[in-house]
Design an enzyme around this catalytic site. Structure first.
Site, PDB file in Angstrom:
ATOM      1  N   HIS A 242      39.053 -11.435  62.968  1.00 40.24           N
ATOM      2  CA  HIS A 242      38.477 -10.847  64.177  1.00 40.24           C
ATOM      3  C   HIS A 242      39.441  -9.853  64.854  1.00 40.24           C
ATOM      4  CE1 HIS A 242      35.188 -13.699  63.865  1.00 40.24           C
ATOM      5  NE2 HIS A 242      36.001 -14.720  63.981  1.00 40.24           N
TER       6      HIS A 242
HETATM    7  O1  RIB Z   1      35.597 -14.686  68.862  1.00 41.40           O
HETATM    8  C1  RIB Z   1      36.846 -14.344  68.292  1.00 41.40           C
HETATM    9  C2  RIB Z   1      37.892 -14.237  69.344  1.00 41.40           C
HETATM   10  O2  RIB Z   1      38.072 -15.505  69.943  1.00 41.40           O
HETATM   11  C3  RIB Z   1      39.271 -13.856  68.764  1.00 41.40           C
HETATM   12  O3  RIB Z   1      39.965 -13.067  69.700  1.00 41.40           O
HETATM   13  C4  RIB Z   1      39.951 -15.173  68.584  1.00 41.40           C
HETATM   14  O4  RIB Z   1      41.370 -15.081  68.743  1.00 41.40           O
HETATM   15  C5  RIB Z   1      39.386 -15.988  69.707  1.00 41.40           C
HETATM   16  O5  RIB Z   1      40.165 -15.740  70.854  1.00 41.40           O
END
Ligand code: RIB
Ligand code: CA
Length: 307
Positions: A242
Site C-alpha cells: 500500500h
Molecule cells: O489501508 C492501508 C493503510 O493502512 C496503510 O497506510 C497501512 O500502513 C495502514 O496504515
C-alpha cells in the site's frame, strides 16, 4: 543528462510494515531529498510509530534526517486499536537498530509549517502514509503554510474497490474521517492512491527471494519486512504494498492512471466512516485508478538494489 535536482519531501507516516518499505524506498532514491519525517498514530501508538521512524533512519545510516512527533489521537474520535498485522513492535519484529537520536522537541505540525514558510512555495511535497491528522491540523491552524505545499501524495481510501476496515472504508481515512474530509475539502493539490491501485502492487515470495539474494541491505530488509507481512496472512500468495505506492508515484507518475474525481468523505460513525463517495458536490481530487503493477514492482526492486 545531468540529474534533475532532488525533490524535497516530508514523509508523514505511522510505521507500520508497509510504511517502512516506503520509507526505505525513499531513502534509496536519490531523486527524493527527505527534509524530515513526521509521525502519526495509526497502525500502532505514537510512541511506537515515532520510535520505528528513528529505527529505520538508524538502519539506513540517515540519522541526519530529523523525526518530529505528530498526532497521538485523531481529531474528534477515539483512535484505532493497534493493528496486529504489524506485530507488537508495529514493524513485524524485524531486526532494526534502536534510533540513533531522539525525536525533535518541536511538534510535527509546527516544524512542517516553518519548513513550508521557509522554502520556496510549491517546492515541498508531502508523502502521506497514515491517517491525515497532522495535515488536517496544518490546514486548519497554519493555512498560510499549508497552501505552499507543492503536492500531497496520500495513500488512502477505496473508490470502486471494497474497503479493508469496512465495506467501503480504508484504514487511513477510517482512522480519522474528519481529518480526511478536511484535507480533501482543503483545495490543496492532492493525489490520492486508494486500495483500487495499492491492492494491485503485490509482492510475491519470488520478489522477496530476489531482494534477499541481492546482497543489498535495504533490499534484504524490505524482504524481511514483507516476510513478516506474510506471517500475518499465511494463506496469501502475495502481499499488497500500500504505502510504497506513494513513493512509486512520486518517482514515476507515468506508471499510474490518474483521474480527477469529485469526492466527499463519510464522517459518520457507522460502518462506512471514512468512506469515499463520488459526489458532484464533492471536492476535486486527483485519484490514481490504474497502475502498471509489474513496472512498479520492477522500479521498487531497481531502486532498492541500485544503492
Ligand atoms: O489501508 C492501508 C493503510 O493502512 C496503510 O497506510 C497501512 O500502513 C495502514 O496504515
Ligand atoms: Ca501507513
Amino acid at each position: 543528462m545531468p540529474h534533475a535536482k532532488p525533490r524535497l519531501v516530508v514523509i508523514d507516516t505511522d510505521p507500520g510494515i508497509d510504511d517502512a518499505i516506503g520509507i526505505l524506498l525513499a531513502l534509496s532514491s536519490p531523486e527524493l531529498s527527505i527534509a524530515g519525517i513526521t509521525t502519526v498514530a495509526g497502525n500502532i501508538g505514537i510512541e511506537t510509530t515515532t520510535r520505528n521512524a528513528g529505527r529505520l533512519l538508524a538502519f539506513a545510516g540517515r540519522e541526519d534526517i530529523p523525526v518530529f512527533t505528530g498526532a497521538a489521537v485523531p481529531f474528534s474520535r477515539p483512535g484505532p486499536e493497534p493493528l496486529n498485522l504489524h506485530g507488537e513492535d508495529g514493524i513485524g519484529g524485524v531486526n532494526l537498530p534502536a534510533p540513533a537520536r531522539d525525536p525533535e522537541a518541536r511538534p510535527a505540525v509546527e516544524w512542517l509549517a516553518d519548513l513550508l514558510l521557509r522554502e520556496e512555495a510549491g517546492t515541498v511535497d508531502v508523502l502521506a502514509l497514515g491517517p491525515l491528522t497532522n495535515l488536517a491540523q496544518l490546514v486548519l491552524e497554519k493555512p498560510d503554510a499549508a497552501k505552499r505545499i507543492g503536492r500531497i501524495v496520500a495513500m488512502g481510501g477505496a473508490v470502486h474497490e471494497r474497503g479493508n476496515v469496512g465495506p467501503r472504508s480504508e484504514f487511513n481515512l477510517w482512522a480519522d474521517p474528519e481529518a480526511a474530509a478536511t484535507v480533501v475539502e482543503s483545495g490543496l493539490p492532492l493525489v490520492l492512491i486508494p486500495l483500487d491501485v495499492t491492492r494491485r502492487v503485490r509482492a510475491s515470495r519470488d520478489f522477496t527471494d530476489a531482494m534477499s539474494k541481492s546482497g543489498k541491505p535495504a533490499a534484504a530488509m524490505v524482504a524481511s519486512l514483507i516476510e513478516s507481512y506474510f506471517e500475518a496472512a499465511t494463506h496469501q500468495e502475495s502481499r499488497p504494498l500500500h504505502d510504497p505506492c506513494v513513493m512509486l508515484f512520486a518517482l514515476a507518475p507515468d506508471l499510474f492512471r490518474l483521474e480527477e474525481l469529485r469526492l466527499s468523505v463519510d464522517v459518520g460513525a457507522a460502518e462506512n466512516a471514512g468512506a469515499l463517495a463520488i459526489d458532484e458536490n464533492g471536492s476535486p481530487v486527483q485519484v490514481t485508478l490504474g497502475v502498471d503493477a509489474p513496472a512498479a514492482l520492477d522500479l521498487l526492486a531497481r531502486q532498492l538494489i541500485a544503492i
